[in-house]
Motif scaffolding. Structure first.
Motif, mmCIF file in Angstrom:
data_model
loop_
_atom_site.group_PDB
_atom_site.id
_atom_site.type_symbol
_atom_site.label_atom_id
_atom_site.label_comp_id
_atom_site.label_asym_id
_atom_site.label_seq_id
_atom_site.Cartn_x
_atom_site.Cartn_y
_atom_site.Cartn_z
ATOM 1 N N ALA A 666 37.565 15.150 25.032
ATOM 2 C CA ALA A 666 37.839 13.829 25.605
ATOM 3 C C ALA A 666 39.263 13.371 25.262
ATOM 4 O O ALA A 666 39.971 12.815 26.115
ATOM 5 N N TRP A 667 39.697 13.601 24.030
ATOM 6 C CA TRP A 667 41.048 13.177 23.646
ATOM 7 C C TRP A 667 42.113 14.018 24.340
ATOM 8 O O TRP A 667 43.177 13.504 24.700
ATOM 9 N N ALA A 733 43.607 1.598 29.396
ATOM 10 C CA ALA A 733 42.929 1.753 28.107
ATOM 11 C C ALA A 733 43.345 3.056 27.434
ATOM 12 O O ALA A 733 43.534 3.099 26.205
ATOM 13 N N PHE A 734 43.527 4.141 28.220
ATOM 14 C CA PHE A 734 43.982 5.403 27.642
ATOM 15 C C PHE A 734 45.373 5.226 27.012
ATOM 16 O O PHE A 734 45.647 5.731 25.921
ATOM 17 N N GLN A 738 46.595 5.644 23.058
ATOM 18 C CA GLN A 738 47.682 6.518 22.630
ATOM 19 C C GLN A 738 48.751 5.766 21.846
ATOM 20 O O GLN A 738 49.481 6.360 21.048
ATOM 21 N N ASN A 739 48.846 4.463 22.069
ATOM 22 C CA ASN A 739 49.833 3.673 21.321
ATOM 23 C C ASN A 739 49.409 3.426 19.878
ATOM 24 O O ASN A 739 50.236 2.987 19.067
ATOM 25 N N LEU A 743 45.323 6.444 15.107
ATOM 26 C CA LEU A 743 44.242 7.052 15.876
ATOM 27 C C LEU A 743 44.726 8.324 16.553
ATOM 28 O O LEU A 743 44.029 9.344 16.555
ATOM 29 N N GLN A 744 45.931 8.253 17.120
ATOM 30 C CA GLN A 744 46.475 9.425 17.793
ATOM 31 C C GLN A 744 46.665 10.572 16.808
ATOM 32 O O GLN A 744 46.336 11.724 17.110
ATOM 33 N N ALA A 745 47.208 10.272 15.609
ATOM 34 C CA ALA A 745 47.425 11.327 14.614
ATOM 35 C C ALA A 745 46.099 11.954 14.188
ATOM 36 O O ALA A 745 45.989 13.182 14.063
ATOM 37 N N LYS A 746 45.074 11.116 13.970
ATOM 38 C CA LYS A 746 43.778 11.643 13.536
ATOM 39 C C LYS A 746 43.167 12.553 14.595
ATOM 40 O O LYS A 746 42.681 13.660 14.285
ATOM 41 N N LEU A 747 43.178 12.115 15.842
ATOM 42 C CA LEU A 747 42.561 12.913 16.898
ATOM 43 C C LEU A 747 43.425 14.133 17.237
ATOM 44 O O LEU A 747 42.893 15.188 17.603
#
Length: 819
Positions: A666-667, A733-734, A738-739, A743-747
């Motif tokens: 999904a990511w 929302a996507f 991403q901003n 969260l972006q680093a974790k995923l």
């Protein structure tokens, strides 16, 4: 049955005449007013006396109940004179003049002729035993055996048959013992108990010889010799009950001499075969037979009693005949509208003028209406994403003037936990009542207990499919009744049968709307959806109703084609509203149905609607927030934030074992939609499958994400070619997700880790094959190309692994420095 009561005040009048009386009338036998007992003829009476005066009741019989026999007298027992009574039919229920209809008259008229040397002195009816004693006097030159033989010969010749027993006849036996005339609650039975008094046991052979002349014996059961029970006895079982009554009345108190010179007196009693709880025992001993029969009887009772009631309630639910729609309710709604928010029927306008939004779908509405008026089978599917306005389009515009509609919402049925809740929810959708969910739970426990005991189920409980099918069958019956209720005898086509009339009048068929079809995919839901499809196909094929499916799933044809494989569905695809229509709809709701002229406020909506898209639910949410005073940009920002939180909750958190896709997949799609910093409206379908996370089972994962409404797969020319976000607002929302750098680093770490695992597995595979090639005894030149290819693949995978590790190391620094 006669009584030996000590009350001697009751006198009976009985009249006897000779068979050929001076008056020429036959000899009649008048019954007593109460209990038939005995009739005495004075000893000095002659054979041709005309009338005998009444005597005292049983005057010649002592209170002990025994008949006094003088030396020149004898006693005969005539059998089959009355019906044999039992514990269920006492003599009190015998008509007072029963003996006039019985063989008593024939007995006295034909059995003993006037020329006979014997003379009747007393007649003693034994109604309970079905016979009568006749006391007689005989000359000295005749023996009792001679009298018996003459009477039996006469009865053999005459063959007197009573009216109540056309296959039997009157029999006569000499009384050898001393009969006991009792009126106890002891009734005849085929088995008698012969007690041995004052002497040794009588052998079975002797008992057979003594009792066989009264009728066929079935069995003789003497008391075991080692038994200490006193008195000693034996059980004799006759084939017929009249044989037992004759034996008891003729042989009671008979004395039999044994070979050793001793005498044994016989005491004979009726001994009914007591089968305690016979029926209950048989039921308990044959559960495999009884329980299915019991289940069938319960089912038949339920069908006969409750099915008409349930069909009535379903019909009332369709026609709203039991709804509270009186003037009082109308007044209450008007009076309470200021203080309460009353719910409206589905499909009604809840917040504004939908004509603004549906103007571009006017052609779709007209098409649906024309389909419902065609006489051919109408199997309609309205497909569109959640929030695209399918329900309002169908119920608010297409069916607003249709008289009878039935709405079956699959969502509450699918959300039920357990069979009982699912059945209750399904019954509530169609008005099916009463529902006994608890009864099936009890039957399930009974089935479980029986299966544990016998190894097989009793079949009392019903499966979910069976109960659901019953609900649909009753609903189909009610729908047909509703459709035929418009038929009148005065119609021009009244000569048509029901099926022909339904086919000729599509305007009178009710419309069944199945909403949220394929709402959720699980094994139980698949069975319910299949049952609904089959049921709908039957309704359409029989012209009972029109059926409209409303679904969010694009794979609906796979399920529906199983029910109608040879039919083409009439399908309407609903998408999102165009930007212009969406803008006009929001403005109409903000300004209570009126659309203002172009102003600064309308210009501010353009950018907001570009982010939001044309999904109806999002547009209504935007209009409500603007009406509360928020600026369009702020309202859209809140909607995007809410959607981003929804995505995190639905697709990234929770139990991964319940999903057919991974959060890394999904990511990866979110990252692909936001490549180069600009949001893409769509992705190439096959390009996504080339991503490392979709190299295995990629298509199954994309279909699962589409089913979860995370993405939408667009097809063209019969093949999927593009992927879009599940909702238009998801694009923004996507980007918002991403901003979030943390969260972006974790995923991204999770994605890189999964890709590293994939490449590591590839390296292990390449190394294993190289090791196998290196172990060959000779090194042929043909393997050099394969070795070179494997080395290049291994090097490429190693380079990717090193790249992923560097990326992971950089992302970990973000997690270590930011919240």
């Amino acid at each position: 049955m006669f009584s030996l009561s000590t009350t001697r005040a009751h006198c009976l009048r009985r009249t006897y005449t000779s068979p050929i009386s001076p008056r020429g009338r036959p000899w009649r036998f008048q019954p007593p007013r109460r209990h038939a007992t005995a009739t005495a003829i004075p000893t000095g009476a002659t054979e041709n006396t005309a009338t005998v005066e009444p005597t005292e009741f049983l005057s010649d019989i002592p209170e002990s109940g025994f008949i006094d026999i003088k030396p020149n007298e004898g006693l005969l027992f005539f059998d089959n004179v009355y019906p044999v009574l039992s514990a269920f039919l006492d003599s009190r229920f015998i008509p007072l003049r029963l003996d006039r209809l019985s063989s008593a008259e024939k007995l006295l008229k034909h059995t003993i002729p006037p020329t006979s040397p014997i003379k009747i002195t007393q007649v003693i009816p034994r109604i309970k035993d079905g016979g009568a004693f006749i006391k007689y006097t005989r000359p000295q030159n005749l023996t009792d055996r001679d009298v018996e033989r003459q009477m039996q010969d006469l009865l053999t010749t005459q063959k007197i048959k009573p009216w109540y027993s056309p296959f039997g006849q009157v029999r006569c036996f000499l009384v050898q013992g001393q009969p006991w005339l009792e009126d106890l609650q002891r009734f005849p039975a085929t088995r008698i108990k012969v007690e041995f008094d004052g002497g040794p046991d009588i052998p079975a052979e002797e008992l057979y010889t003594t009792f066989r002349r009264f009728g066929r014996l079935v069995d003789i059961n003497p008391l075991p010799k080692d038994s200490k029970e006193l008195p000693r006895y034996a059980y004799l079982t006759f084939w017929k009950i009249r044989s037992a009554t004759a034996a008891r009345n003729c042989l009671h108190d008979l004395k039999i001499k044994t070979p050793d010179g001793k005498e044994t007196q016989l005491r004979i009693l009726y001994s009914p075969v007591v089968k305690a709880h016979t029926i209950r025992k048989w039921i308990l001993d044959h559960p495999k037979i009884v329980l299915p029969i019991l289940a069938a009887l319960i089912a038949a009772f339920a069908i006969a009693v409750f099915d008409p009631i349930r069909t009535f309630f379903v019909r009332a639910h369709i026609t709203h005949s039991l709804d509270f729609g009186s003037k009082a309710w109308t007044w209450f709604k008007g009076a309470a509208s200021t203080y309460l928010i009353l719910s409206k029927k589905p499909g009604t306008d809840t917040s504004g003028d939908l004509s603004v939004l549906w103007q571009e779908r006017k052609e779709t509405v007209e098409t649906l209406k024309s389909w419902l008026l065609e006489s051919s089978e109408t199997f309609i599917v309205v497909q569109g994403p959640r929030g695209s306005g399918k329900r309002d389009l169908v119920l608010g515009d297409v069916l607003k003037d249709w008289k009878h509609t039935l709405i079956f919402d699959c969502e509450p049925v699918q959300d039920g936990h357990g069979d009982a809740q699912i059945i209750r929810a399904a019954a509530a959708q169609v008005g099916y009542r009463p529902v006994f969910g608890w009864l099936n739970s009890i039957n399930s426990w009974v089935d479980l207990a029986v299966q544990g005991t016998l190894g097989t189920a009793a079949g009392l409980s019903e499966t979910l499919e069976t109960q659901f099918t019953k609900i649909l069958q009753n609903t189909a019956t009610a729908l047909k009744q509703v459709a035929l209720s418009h038929r009148l005898k005065s119609d021009k086509d009244s000569f048509l049968n029901d099926d022909e009339w339904l086919e000729a009048h599509p305007e009178h068929r009710p419309v069944v709307v199945i909403d949220n079809f394929l709402h959720r995919s699980d094994p139980a839901g698949e069975k319910i959806y299949q049952r609904l499809s089959d049921w709908s196909a039957l309704l359409v094929s029989a012209n009972v109703a029109h059926v409209i499916f409303m679904t969010n799933d694009v794979s609906f044809s796979k399920h529906l084609s199983r029910s109608l494989p040879d039919r083409v569905f009439r399908t309407v695809m609903l998408g999102d509203a165009s930007p212009e229509a969406a803008k006009r709809y929001v403005l109409s709701q903000i300004h209570s149905g009126t659309i203002p002229e172009k102003s600064q406020e309308t210009d501010q909506l353009d950018s907001s609607i570009d982010q939001l898209g044309g999904r109806l639910t999002d547009l209504e949410f935007l209009a409500r927030r603007i009406k509360t005073g928020e600026a369009p940009a702020q309202a859209v920002s809140e909607i995007v934030k809410t959607s981003a939180n929804e995505i995190l909750k639905l697709y990234f958190l929770g139990d991964p074992s319940k999903r057919s896709y991974t959060k890394e997949q999904a990511w990866a799609l979110i990252r692909m939609f936001g490549e180069n910093g600009t949001g893409k409206d769509q992705l190439r379908y096959n390009e996504v499958l080339l991503h490392g996370l979709f190299s295995k089972n990629g298509e199954e994962a994309l279909q699962a994400l589409e089913q979860a409404e995370f993405i939408t797969i667009v097809s063209a020319d019969g093949r999927p070619w593009a992927i879009k976000p599940g909702k238009p607002v998801y694009r923004a929302a996507f980007k918002k997700l991403q901003n979030d750098q943390v969260l972006q680093a974790k995923l991204d770490i999770d994605v890189a880790t999964e890709l590293t695992k994939t490449e590591t597995a590839n390296v292990a595979k390449y190394e294993a094959e190289l090791t196998t090639l290196a172990q060959l005894p000779s090194k042929p030149s043909e393997i050099y190309g394969r070795v070179s290819w494997l080395l290049k693949k291994l090097q490429a995978s190693q380079v990717k692994i090193e790249q992923y590790e560097k990326e992971i190391a950089g992302l970990k620094k973000v997690l270590q420095t930011q919240f």
